[in-house]
Design a protein around this motif. Structure first.
Motif, PDB file in Angstrom:
ATOM      1  N   GLU A  47       0.831  -1.196   0.000  1.00  0.00           N
ATOM      2  CA  GLU A  47       0.000   0.000   0.000  1.00  0.00           C
ATOM      3  C   GLU A  47       0.870   1.251   0.000  1.00  0.00           C
ATOM      4  N   TYR A  92      -5.619  -5.900 -10.276  1.00  0.00           N
ATOM      5  CA  TYR A  92      -5.419  -4.453 -10.144  1.00  0.00           C
ATOM      6  C   TYR A  92      -6.573  -3.682 -10.791  1.00  0.00           C
ATOM      7  N   LEU A 139      -1.960   3.157  -3.883  1.00  0.00           N
ATOM      8  CA  LEU A 139      -2.439   1.776  -3.948  1.00  0.00           C
ATOM      9  C   LEU A 139      -3.026   1.380  -2.595  1.00  0.00           C
ATOM     10  N   ARG A 140      -4.218   0.795  -2.654  1.00  0.00           N
ATOM     11  CA  ARG A 140      -4.854   0.307  -1.433  1.00  0.00           C
ATOM     12  C   ARG A 140      -5.257  -1.145  -1.601  1.00  0.00           C
ATOM     13  N   GLN A 141      -4.878  -1.960  -0.634  1.00  0.00           N
ATOM     14  CA  GLN A 141      -5.216  -3.376  -0.679  1.00  0.00           C
ATOM     15  C   GLN A 141      -6.703  -3.576  -0.392  1.00  0.00           C
ATOM     16  N   ASP A 162      -6.669 -11.160  -3.398  1.00  0.00           N
ATOM     17  CA  ASP A 162      -5.735 -10.173  -2.857  1.00  0.00           C
ATOM     18  C   ASP A 162      -5.578  -9.054  -3.886  1.00  0.00           C
ATOM     19  N   TYR A 164      -5.872  -5.031  -5.514  1.00  0.00           N
ATOM     20  CA  TYR A 164      -5.442  -3.682  -5.150  1.00  0.00           C
ATOM     21  C   TYR A 164      -6.136  -2.673  -6.052  1.00  0.00           C
TER      22      TYR A 164
END
Length: 215
Positions: A47, A92, A139-141, A162, A164
Motif C-alpha cells: 500500500e 489491479y 495503492l490500497r489493498q 488479494d 489492489y
C-alpha cells in the motif's frame, strides 16, 4: 432516558473510532513503487504511492454512488491488465473520472438493465483526457467496495482475493469513512436530543409529584 444517553455515547465513540481507522489508510508519502501488471515475476505490491503500467479495460467500467443527507459521491473503477483477454482473475483496478470516458447516448451510470452499476459490452469510449498505459496514484489493498466485487463476479469477472485499487484521488478513498463517521455523529446527536427531552420530562414529573397539595 439513560438508554438514549448510552446510545449517544456509543455512537460518538464509533464516530471517533471510524475517523481513527481513516488515519490508517495509505497516504501519498514515501517512494513510488512501479508495477508492470502481469509481468513475470509477479510483483509483491504494498500500500502507498505506486505507478501501474498496463492496459485499462474500459469495457469493464464499474461505478458506485454513496448518498448522505447533505452530500453524495460517485466513484468509477476499471481493471488494469497486461492485455485485453480472458483471464482467471483480475488483481489491479484503477480509479477513473467522469471526463475521461464517454457513455453511449441516453446511457446514464447505474441504469443498465440487470447490471445496475456495471457498464460494458463495448459501450465505453475513453477520451484523450484519460490515463494512458502508465497510471499514478495511491495503492490500497482490497480497495474495491464489496458491492463492486459482487457486481464484477456476477458479470463474469473474477476479482483476485488479494486485489489492489489505485486511487488517484485519496479524498474518494477516505469518503466512506467520513460518511460513516458523519452518520454516527448525526445518530449520536439525535439520541442525545431525545435523551435530554426525556430528562426534562422526568424532571417535570418529579417536580409535579413533589409539589405540596393545596386545600
Amino acid at each position: 432516558m439513560l438508554s438514549f444517553f448510552v446510545l449517544a455515547a456509543f455512537s460518538l465513540i464509533a464516530a471517533v473510532v471510524t475517523l481513527g481507522l481513516m488515519m490508517t489508510l495509505p497516504s501519498e508519502d514515501g517512494p513510488v513503487q512501479k508495477i508492470n501488471v502481469g509481468s513475470l515475476p509477479f510483483a509483491e505490491p504494498k500500500e502507498g504511492k505506486a505507478e501501474l503500467n498496463g492496459t485499462l479495460d474500459w469495457q469493464k467500467l464499474a461505478t458506485i454512488k454513496r448518498n448522505l443527507v447533505f452530500a453524495n459521491q460517485r466513484t468509477y473503477f476499471v481493471p488494469i491488465v497486461s492485455r485485453i483477454a480472458d483471464r482467471k482473475s483480475t488483481r489491479y483496478f484503477v480509479q477513473v473520472f467522469r471526463p475521461e470516458f464517454v457513455l453511449p447516448r441516453n446511457q446514464m451510470p447505474g441504469r443498465t438493465p440487470e447490471r445496475e452499476h456495471l457498464l460494458e459490452q463495448g459501450l465505453i469510449t475513453p477520451t484523450k483526457d484519460g490515463p494512458g498505459g502508465s497510471v499514478n496514484g495511491v495503492l490500497r489493498q482490497d480497495g474495491l467496495p464489496d458491492e463492486i466485487v459482487l457486481l464484477y463476479e456476477k458479470a463474469g469477472l473474477n476479482v483476485h482475493p488479494d486485489h489492489y485499487v489505485l486511487y488517484r484521488d485519496t479524498a474518494d478513498m477516505r469518503w466512506p469513512y467520513w460518511g460513516a463517521a458523519w452518520a454516527f455523529f448525526i445518530f449520536a446527536l439525535c439520541a442525545a436530543v431525545i435523551g435530554l427531552y426525556q430528562k426534562r420530562q422526568h424532571k417535570r414529573l418529579n417536580d409535579g409529584i413533589n409539589e405540596p397539595l393545596h386545600t
